[in-house]
Design a protein around this motif. Structure first.
Motif, short mmCIF file in Angstrom:
data_model
loop_
_atom_site.label_atom_id
_atom_site.label_comp_id
_atom_site.label_asym_id
_atom_site.label_seq_id
_atom_site.Cartn_x
_atom_site.Cartn_y
_atom_site.Cartn_z
N ALA A 156 0.82 -1.22 0.00
CA ALA A 156 0.00 0.00 0.00
C ALA A 156 0.84 1.26 0.00
O ALA A 156 0.54 2.21 -0.72
CB ALA A 156 -0.95 -0.01 1.19
N MET A 157 1.90 1.30 0.79
CA MET A 157 2.70 2.52 0.85
C MET A 157 3.41 2.77 -0.47
O MET A 157 3.53 3.92 -0.91
CB MET A 157 3.70 2.50 1.99
CG MET A 157 4.38 3.83 2.15
SD MET A 157 5.06 3.99 3.78
CE MET A 157 6.51 4.91 3.43
N ALA A 158 3.88 1.73 -1.13
CA ALA A 158 4.55 1.90 -2.43
C ALA A 158 3.56 2.43 -3.46
O ALA A 158 3.89 3.33 -4.24
CB ALA A 158 5.14 0.57 -2.89
N GLN A 159 2.34 1.89 -3.46
CA GLN A 159 1.31 2.36 -4.39
C GLN A 159 0.95 3.82 -4.08
O GLN A 159 0.76 4.63 -4.98
CB GLN A 159 0.06 1.49 -4.29
CG GLN A 159 0.27 0.05 -4.72
CD GLN A 159 0.50 -0.06 -6.22
OE1 GLN A 159 -0.22 0.52 -7.01
NE2 GLN A 159 1.51 -0.81 -6.59
N LEU A 160 0.86 4.13 -2.80
CA LEU A 160 0.54 5.49 -2.38
C LEU A 160 1.64 6.45 -2.82
O LEU A 160 1.36 7.54 -3.33
CB LEU A 160 0.39 5.51 -0.85
CG LEU A 160 0.02 6.83 -0.21
CD1 LEU A 160 -1.33 7.32 -0.70
CD2 LEU A 160 -0.02 6.66 1.30
N HIS A 161 2.88 6.05 -2.65
CA HIS A 161 4.01 6.88 -3.06
C HIS A 161 3.95 7.18 -4.57
O HIS A 161 4.12 8.33 -4.99
CB HIS A 161 5.32 6.19 -2.70
CG HIS A 161 6.54 6.97 -3.06
ND1 HIS A 161 6.91 8.11 -2.40
CD2 HIS A 161 7.46 6.78 -4.02
CE1 HIS A 161 8.02 8.59 -2.93
NE2 HIS A 161 8.37 7.80 -3.92
N LEU A 162 3.69 6.15 -5.35
CA LEU A 162 3.59 6.34 -6.80
C LEU A 162 2.44 7.29 -7.16
O LEU A 162 2.58 8.13 -8.04
CB LEU A 162 3.40 4.99 -7.51
CG LEU A 162 4.61 4.07 -7.52
CD1 LEU A 162 4.22 2.70 -8.08
CD2 LEU A 162 5.75 4.68 -8.32
N ARG A 163 1.32 7.13 -6.48
CA ARG A 163 0.17 7.98 -6.76
C ARG A 163 0.47 9.43 -6.39
O ARG A 163 0.18 10.35 -7.16
CB ARG A 163 -1.06 7.47 -6.00
CG ARG A 163 -2.33 8.28 -6.21
CD ARG A 163 -2.73 8.41 -7.69
NE ARG A 163 -2.80 7.15 -8.36
CZ ARG A 163 -3.93 6.50 -8.65
NH1 ARG A 163 -5.07 7.03 -8.35
NH2 ARG A 163 -3.88 5.34 -9.26
N LEU A 164 1.04 9.65 -5.23
CA LEU A 164 1.32 11.02 -4.80
C LEU A 164 2.43 11.67 -5.61
O LEU A 164 2.48 12.89 -5.73
CB LEU A 164 1.65 11.04 -3.31
CG LEU A 164 0.46 10.78 -2.39
CD1 LEU A 164 0.92 10.59 -0.95
CD2 LEU A 164 -0.57 11.90 -2.48
N ARG A 165 3.31 10.86 -6.18
CA ARG A 165 4.37 11.41 -7.02
C ARG A 165 3.78 12.15 -8.23
O ARG A 165 4.34 13.13 -8.70
CB ARG A 165 5.32 10.33 -7.49
CG ARG A 165 6.51 10.94 -8.20
CD ARG A 165 7.58 10.04 -8.70
NE ARG A 165 7.55 8.69 -8.24
CZ ARG A 165 8.22 7.70 -8.83
NH1 ARG A 165 8.93 7.94 -9.90
NH2 ARG A 165 8.19 6.49 -8.37
#
Length: 144
Positions: free
Chosen positions: A36-45
């Motif tokens: 989840a955090m990796a997906q979140l990081h990609l989205r917020l990028r």
């Protein structure tokens, strides 16, 4: 130097869309058993505010512990009760006592996570404002 950090109440509707998009991305990743955090990081990028990833991930994990259930998300413009609560808290619109199904220590950690996320969100958006305007032009309406 102004050391006062204001909650994101005065920010544009695009800000709320970005937060909502990130929340839904995180929840979808959890449901699909993805990191989840990796997906979140990609989205917020996409929005230039990936530094919010750890704080938002922590806030969302704690919110699940506080409520005693997985984060419930809405679809499209319809917000779930969980999403409404998170947005209200991040905008410092306290909806009254939040019922919780956890220890007092977890509830306290959740309060600190809300405030930390408010501060980091305000800082990220201030940094973005000094550069390009914050828009939803590149947002993915399908969420993850």
């Amino acid at each position: 130097m102004n050391s006062t950090i204001h909650p994101p109440t005065a920010h544009s509707p695009a800000t709320l869309y970005i937060v909502l998009d990130a929340v839904r991305c995180w929840a979808a990743a959890r449901r699909k058993h993805r990191p989840a955090m990796a997906q979140l990081h990609l989205r917020l990028r996409r929005y230039g505010c990936e530094q919010l990833s750890p704080a938002l991930d922590s806030l969302l994990r704690l919110s699940e512990q506080v409520t005693g259930h997985d984060l419930r998300t809405g679809r499209g413009p319809r917000l779930s009760a969980d999403e409404n609560l998170l947005i209200d808290l991040l905008q410092a619109r306290w909806p009254g006592p939040v019922p919780y199904a956890c220890s007092d220590a977890i509830a306290c950690a959740f309060c600190y996570a809300v405030r930390s996320t408010q501060i980091l969100l305000a800082q990220a958006l201030d940094a973005r404002r000094s550069g390009a305007a914050l828009t939803i032009r590149d947002a993915d309406p399908l969420y993850c």
